[in-house]
Each structure stands twice: as C-alpha cells, then as structure tokens.
Design a protein around this motif. Structure first.
Motif, PDB file in Angstrom:
ATOM      1  N   TYR A 148       0.815  -1.213   0.000  1.00 31.27           N
ATOM      2  CA  TYR A 148       0.000   0.000   0.000  1.00 31.27           C
ATOM      3  C   TYR A 148       0.856   1.274   0.000  1.00 31.27           C
ATOM      4  O   TYR A 148       0.347   2.351  -0.300  1.00 31.27           O
ATOM      5  N   SER A 149       2.117   1.166   0.364  1.00 38.23           N
ATOM      6  CA  SER A 149       2.969   2.349   0.460  1.00 38.23           C
ATOM      7  C   SER A 149       3.299   2.910  -0.921  1.00 38.23           C
ATOM      8  O   SER A 149       3.166   2.228  -1.950  1.00 38.23           O
ATOM      9  N   GLU A 150       3.746   4.156  -0.963  1.00 40.35           N
ATOM     10  CA  GLU A 150       4.125   4.795  -2.227  1.00 40.35           C
ATOM     11  C   GLU A 150       5.305   4.076  -2.864  1.00 40.35           C
ATOM     12  O   GLU A 150       5.367   3.933  -4.094  1.00 40.35           O
ATOM     13  N   LYS A 151       6.232   3.633  -2.020  1.00 35.95           N
ATOM     14  CA  LYS A 151       7.387   2.912  -2.540  1.00 35.95           C
ATOM     15  C   LYS A 151       6.963   1.604  -3.192  1.00 35.95           C
ATOM     16  O   LYS A 151       7.441   1.251  -4.284  1.00 35.95           O
ATOM     17  N   GLY A 152       6.067   0.878  -2.526  1.00 33.90           N
ATOM     18  CA  GLY A 152       5.583  -0.385  -3.082  1.00 33.90           C
ATOM     19  C   GLY A 152       4.847  -0.186  -4.385  1.00 33.90           C
ATOM     20  O   GLY A 152       5.011  -0.958  -5.339  1.00 33.90           O
ATOM     21  N   LYS A 153       4.011   0.859  -4.452  1.00 37.32           N
ATOM     22  CA  LYS A 153       3.275   1.145  -5.696  1.00 37.32           C
ATOM     23  C   LYS A 153       4.220   1.531  -6.824  1.00 37.32           C
ATOM     24  O   LYS A 153       4.015   1.147  -7.980  1.00 37.32           O
ATOM     25  N   LYS A 154       5.260   2.297  -6.491  1.00 34.82           N
ATOM     26  CA  LYS A 154       6.223   2.734  -7.497  1.00 34.82           C
ATOM     27  C   LYS A 154       6.957   1.538  -8.105  1.00 34.82           C
ATOM     28  O   LYS A 154       7.089   1.434  -9.336  1.00 34.82           O
ATOM     29  N   PHE A 155       7.420   0.614  -7.247  1.00 37.87           N
ATOM     30  CA  PHE A 155       8.126  -0.561  -7.748  1.00 37.87           C
ATOM     31  C   PHE A 155       7.191  -1.484  -8.531  1.00 37.87           C
ATOM     32  O   PHE A 155       7.617  -2.142  -9.487  1.00 37.87           O
ATOM     33  N   ALA A 156       5.927  -1.538  -8.135  1.00 38.92           N
ATOM     34  CA  ALA A 156       4.957  -2.352  -8.869  1.00 38.92           C
ATOM     35  C   ALA A 156       4.770  -1.813 -10.282  1.00 38.92           C
ATOM     36  O   ALA A 156       4.698  -2.583 -11.254  1.00 38.92           O
ATOM     37  N   CYS A 158       6.966  -0.027 -11.948  1.00 35.57           N
ATOM     38  CA  CYS A 158       8.216  -0.278 -12.672  1.00 35.57           C
ATOM     39  C   CYS A 158       8.259  -1.714 -13.192  1.00 35.57           C
ATOM     40  O   CYS A 158       8.700  -1.968 -14.321  1.00 35.57           O
ATOM     41  N   GLY A 159       7.770  -2.643 -12.358  1.00 36.03           N
ATOM     42  CA  GLY A 159       7.732  -4.043 -12.774  1.00 36.03           C
ATOM     43  C   GLY A 159       6.795  -4.268 -13.949  1.00 36.03           C
ATOM     44  O   GLY A 159       7.112  -5.014 -14.881  1.00 36.03           O
ATOM     45  N   LYS A 160       5.633  -3.601 -13.925  1.00 35.18           N
ATOM     46  CA  LYS A 160       4.679  -3.737 -15.031  1.00 35.18           C
ATOM     47  C   LYS A 160       5.256  -3.180 -16.326  1.00 35.18           C
ATOM     48  O   LYS A 160       5.094  -3.766 -17.405  1.00 35.18           O
ATOM     49  N   GLU A 161       5.920  -2.024 -16.215  1.00 31.00           N
ATOM     50  CA  GLU A 161       6.521  -1.420 -17.402  1.00 31.00           C
ATOM     51  C   GLU A 161       7.634  -2.293 -17.976  1.00 31.00           C
ATOM     52  O   GLU A 161       7.759  -2.443 -19.193  1.00 31.00           O
ATOM     53  N   ALA A 162       8.448  -2.868 -17.079  1.00 33.83           N
ATOM     54  CA  ALA A 162       9.535  -3.729 -17.537  1.00 33.83           C
ATOM     55  C   ALA A 162       8.984  -4.969 -18.236  1.00 33.83           C
ATOM     56  O   ALA A 162       9.511  -5.404 -19.271  1.00 33.83           O
ATOM     57  N   ARG A 163       7.912  -5.520 -17.661  1.00 31.12           N
ATOM     58  CA  ARG A 163       7.303  -6.705 -18.276  1.00 31.12           C
ATOM     59  C   ARG A 163       6.706  -6.370 -19.633  1.00 31.12           C
ATOM     60  O   ARG A 163       6.839  -7.130 -20.600  1.00 31.12           O
ATOM     61  N   ALA A 164       6.058  -5.226 -19.727  1.00 34.46           N
ATOM     62  CA  ALA A 164       5.425  -4.830 -20.982  1.00 34.46           C
ATOM     63  C   ALA A 164       6.445  -4.524 -22.075  1.00 34.46           C
ATOM     64  O   ALA A 164       6.145  -4.648 -23.267  1.00 34.46           O
TER      65      ALA A 164
END
Length: 302
Positions: A148-156, A158-164
């Motif tokens: 739920y944190s901003e850091k967790g959302k940011k890394f999530a 980044c992961g989606k963009e890297a996968r895409a």
C-alpha cells in the motif's frame, strides 16, 4: 551419497519433502563454469531452494529488500542446503545459492500478492485479516503495508513497465538455459540457444513479439557472411550475428541466453572471451574434457 560416501543413482522423482526427510543422504549436484546447477541434481536443488524460501524460519518475507535480510539467516540457509546436497566449496557456489534464494523469495511474494492482495474488492483491514497459511500474522501485515505504500506502488509500476517492454518471450518453462545445452550434449552458439528457448513446440514464435524477425535477421546475417568469408567458422559468425543484432555496440549487464546469475563480465570479460574463442576455434572439446576430469577427481576425493 550416503553417510559413508557411497554414491548411487536415483531413478524416481525427488520432491523437496523427500530431501527434507532423507536420513544420512545428500544429493550430488553438478555445476557449469557459471555456478549453475545442471541435470537432475540441479533440478532437485532448485526446487528445494524454492521450498526453503517459503519457510519463515529461513526467509523473512516482510523484508522486501533482500539486502536487509540478516546475515545469520543467509548463513543458516547455506548450512541447511549443504547438509542436504553435495556442493563444492567456494564463494561462487554460496553466492549463486543465495541469489537463487532471493529470486525464490521474490517469486513467493509475487504469488502471495497475486492471490490475496485485492485492493479493488477488499478493504485494507480485510486483506490484513486474510493471513495465508504458513505466514506469520505480523509478517503479513508488514508486507501488506508495503504494497500500500508509495514505494511499493512505485516498484509495482516499474515491474509492469519492464514486463510490458519485453519483446522476446522465453518458451521452455522451468528448463534453464544451462540444461538446454546439457540436453544437446554440446555447447550451443548464442543464436542457437535463442532459437531453442524462444520457439514453441510447433516451431512458431510468440505473437506480437520481435522474436521471429530477430531470428530471420540473424539467419540472413549468417548466410551473407558465409558467402563473403566461406572459410570463416560458422560458430563464430552465429555468435557475431547474435551480439550485433541484440546488443549493438553495448555490453549488457545481464547477457541474454546464459541464464540466471551470469553477469556481463562473465561473458565479455577476459575469462568469457577466452572461453568463447576456444569454443569458436573448436578447442571447446579440450575445455570440457578438463572440466569432466576435474569433476571425476573431486568425486574420488569424496
């Protein structure tokens, strides 16, 4: 290997729980020069590491950064694995094991998030109350807070963009790059490895990816170079084609086609260049025979 050092072959399937409850028995594992586990022993080891990474007494899933995990946990992990497997001594093997543990922990957190983290349909309190089996409540709450944190959302994101952004898709499942070569009983060129690991069973490539065009461009490059330099080894040309088309003039931090734990320096450094030159000149047979000889000597010493 039993307690007296006798070695016997295991024909049946070996699961993590078989390793945990085996008495006076350790499983032998062979490795390549990149400290990657090979063959059946390697598959047993990787599955066991994945199972161990899900046990809270070894890995703390609330520590979202692997570097923040206490060193004592990592030491206990190495000791535990060496109690169940015959692994050569050396920092390279220990580092490779810990990297695989870290990867397994990240995968475990991903599986938990996919199965239990439903912020669109459940409240934060409901998610915190639905503690998964085998996960301590305090660790689960801390992990949910991170998501739920901003850091967790940011890394999530980044992961989606890297996968895409991935334009090539690996199609051999859990079979590692190292075992692809082991299965072929010979060392493959980088272009050959790419073809085998990105092709479906029917010979086609995944749609909406650049893989098919890349392979076509690679084959065209090889044909044109052979027409210009017919005496030039085809192995060398195939490696050149892959490097130029995949990397251009850059040296990648993580080379494609070598598998987990392999860095750019391992392939493009002094050792990697000498190894590739030996392979391209046909001296790789001598290289491999030396490795096999050392392995046989090491087994006798055990």
């Amino acid at each position: 290997m039993d307690g007296e050092g006798n070695i016997k072959k295991v024909n049946n399937s070996v699961q993590p729980h078989d390793v945990w409850y085996a008495k006076n028995t350790r499983y032998c594992v062979t490795f390549n020069e990149f400290y990657q586990p090979l063959k059946k022993g390697g598959r047993i080891l990787v599955r066991f590491i994945g199972d161990t990474a899900r046990k809270e007494n070894f890995c703390l899933i609330r520590d979202t950064n692997w570097h923040h995990v206490p060193e004592t946990f990592k030491v206990d992990m190495i000791k535990c694995i060496r109690e169940h497997f015959v692994i050569p001594d050396g920092d390279g093997y220990d580092k490779g094991i810990l990297k695989r543990v870290g990867k397994s922990v990240r995968q475990y957190r991903h599986d938990l998030k996919k199965a239990f983290f439903k912020p669109l349909t459940k409240t934060r309190e409901e998610i915190c109350r639905a503690v998964p089996d085998g996960v301590p409540r305090d660790s689960w709450i801390r992990l949910v807070d991170y998501w739920y944190s901003e850091k967790g959302k940011k890394f999530a994101e980044c992961g989606k963009e890297a996968r895409a952004s991935q334009n090539h898709v690996h199609t051999t499942g859990s079979t590692s790059y190292a075992n692809i070569e082991e299965k072929n009983k010979r060392e493959l060129t980088e272009l050959e490895v790419f073809k085998q690991t990105h092709k479906r069973k029917d010979g086609s490539y995944v749609k909406d990816t650049a893989t098919e065009k890349f392979v076509l461009d690679g084959d065209t490059y090889v044909e044109s170079e052979l027409a210009i330099n017919p005496t030039k080894p085809k192995v060398q040309i195939q490696n050149e084609a892959f490097s130029k088309l995949m990397y251009g003039e850059d040296i990648p931090k993580r080379p494609l086609g070598y598998g987990f734990c392999v860095k750019g320096s391992d392939v493009f450094g002094v050792h990697g260049i000498l190894r590739k030159e030996a392979f391209e000149s046909g001296e790789v047979v001598l290289w491999l025979s030396r490795i096999r000889k050392k392995w046989k000597i090491w087994k006798r010493l055990l």
